[in-house]
Write an enzyme that holds these catalytic residues in place. Structure first.
Site, short mmCIF file in Angstrom:
data_model
loop_
_atom_site.label_atom_id
_atom_site.label_comp_id
_atom_site.label_asym_id
_atom_site.label_seq_id
_atom_site.Cartn_x
_atom_site.Cartn_y
_atom_site.Cartn_z
N ASP A 79 0.83 -1.21 0.00
CA ASP A 79 0.00 0.00 0.00
C ASP A 79 0.86 1.26 0.00
OD1 ASP A 79 0.84 -0.75 2.59
OD2 ASP A 79 -0.65 0.55 3.51
N GLU A 146 0.12 -1.31 5.58
CA GLU A 146 1.23 -0.85 6.41
C GLU A 146 1.04 0.59 6.84
OE1 GLU A 146 5.33 0.92 7.11
OE2 GLU A 146 3.78 1.48 5.68
#
Length: 479
Positions: A79, A146
């Site tokens: 991400d 994350e």
């Protein structure tokens, strides 16, 4: 379309990175980028497996003659932080990034680039698809979510991994090897106030823009301006202001770069408002770092609406003034740029009498952070706030005796002729969590140079990517 001067070599890495930038990948919405990774894995004859959290492990066969060697983990997150400027029309859920090459840096047009950690993902995929790379068996770990709290790593099924050596490619300064990272935690705070109907007043919208913002860990020591703090200072400085609404900050790990507030002032206070806006702007520019010198503070007439009473306004502004932000203590060995403890006042919303705050803190030694936590809880109690702790994560204590570090230093010296810096980073790398799940794993982290992560100025220094790639290949050839 690739921009002019888009880098060509190393070919596999740059092509994968371009494709990654064309795939929307906000936190918690990584399905499309996972499909790209899976497609590359299947085309390369690699097996893959996904855990219940959505983390992906790709098992890459060894080069010929290296099947007997122990597997090596290469770890990245899928991400990206999604931040743009107000004047950029971009939907991070649907739109590809618009890339630019400027003065040797690759960036995106007024949005985050996602080089954090997309360039690491691209390098991991290139190791798999470039058949000239000599490699032991690999376990490519791609975690999810994350950037909004390390959720993928926290919930990783570590039984999917058998390797005991791990290369993390999520640090942002080439020629530096990282052997430790900060842990962290945070809170959200709420309180409901009685909304008061507008009276015989004038209504103004204050807009603060142009601060640099940035990463609340690796940039917190740069003393960048915090939009929440500055707006609160202005409103307190005015005297007599009544707060109707406030909106500043976007995420717990981003230093707030812009914000707006609607206030009510007594009729006839316009000249005072204009004078304070001009005076404070000049005062701030006198001490804020150069990165914040695009600062713009404006006041424009606005429509009346219900908001806080004068008494409740003073309560909220007093809270914002008292709330800690920034570095709280520095590491004794690297005092110039490595904080031991920091806190970010990240998000503030006031709407229809409802207050919402979000803050996060970072540490190397959890016990050392306890006084800071106690002070924040003391503030919350004094201001009658409801507190919800956010999921914390462990730090990665530096291991200067690591065998992987020794190999990495020697290899860097052989390749480039000088010793790399050995550092710990004041940011929440997933290494801390993964180390807690696999205590016997030896970890080393490195990457090419990235600046402005978590902000629309994020950029990747093109000249550092080739040596980063050569170093990664050489590591895999010798592990």
């Amino acid at each position: 379309m690739k921009p002019k001067q888009y880098p060509q070599q190393p070919a596999h890495l740059w092509e994968h990175f371009y494709q990654i930038t064309q795939i929307p990948r906000p936190s918690k919405a990584e399905a499309a980028i996972k499909q790209y990774v899976i497609g590359q894995a299947e085309a390369s004859g690699a097996a893959w497996e996904e855990d219940a959290e959505g983390n992906l492990v790709v098992r890459v066969p060894a080069s010929a003659g290296r099947d007997h060697q122990s597997p090596v983990i290469i770890q990245n997150h899928l991400d990206m932080v999604t931040v743009k400027t107000d004047d950029k029309d971009h939907n991070f859920n649907t739109d590809a990034l618009d890339l630019e090459v400027v003065d040797g840096w690759l960036k995106a047009d007024r949005t985050t680039l996602g080089a954090d950690n997309g360039v690491g993902c691209a390098a991991a995929l290139a190791v798999m698809t470039d058949t000239s790379v000599s490699r032991p068996p690999l376990e490519l770990l791609f975690t999810v979510d994350e950037e909004t709290g390390l959720g993928g790593a926290l919930n990783l099924d570590a039984s999917l991994l058998s390797g005991k050596r791990m290369l993390n490619l999520d640090t942002e300064d080439w020629n530096e090897l990282y052997v430790g990272c900060a842990g962290g935690g945070g809170w959200t705070f709420t309180r409901d106030f009685q909304a008061v109907s507008p009276g015989d007043e004038q209504f103004w919208k204050l807009s603060l823009k142009g601060l640099a913002g940035g990463h609340s860990g690796i940039q917190i020591h740069e003393q960048l301006g915090n939009a929440i703090k500055l707006l609160a200072q202005l409103m307190l400085d005015l005297g007599g202001a009544r707060l109707l609404s406030l909106d500043a900050g976007i995420a717990h790990n981003v230093i707030p770069r812009e914000g707006s507030a609607v206030i009510a002032l007594p009729v006839g206070a316009e000249s005072q408002l204009r004078e304070r806006v001009e005076t404070l702007t000049q005062q701030w520019l006198g001490f804020l770092p150069e990165a914040d010198h695009a600062l713009s503070l404006t006041a424009e007439p606005d429509e009346q609406t219900a908001g806080l009473s004068r008494e409740d306004t003073l309560t909220v502004l007093g809270l914002l003034a008292a709330f800690p932000h920034g570095v709280q203590s520095y590491n004794l060995k690297q005092p110039a740029d490595l904080p031991d403890i920091s806190i970010n006042l990240a998000v503030c919303r006031v709407q229809a009498g409802a207050l919402f705050l979000e803050s996060s803190f970072r540490f190397f030694n959890y016990d050392q952070s306890l006084p800071l936590q106690q002070s924040v809880m003391g503030l919350a109690a004094a201001f009658d706030l409801h507190v919800e702790p956010e999921a914390g994560y462990p730090g990665w204590q530096p291991d200067f005796e690591s065998a992987l570090l020794a190999k990495g230093v020697a290899l860097h010296e052989n390749l480039f002729g000088y010793t790399p810096e050995i550092k710990a980073i004041h940011a929440g790398l997933e290494c801390g969590i993964l180390k807690s799940k696999k205590p016997d794993c030896d970890i080393l982290s490195f990457g090419p140079t990235i600046r402005g992560a978590h902000s629309p100025t994020e950029r990747l220094e093109i000249a550092t990517v080739t040596p980063f790639w050569e170093y990664l290949k050489a590591m895999l050839a010798t592990l």
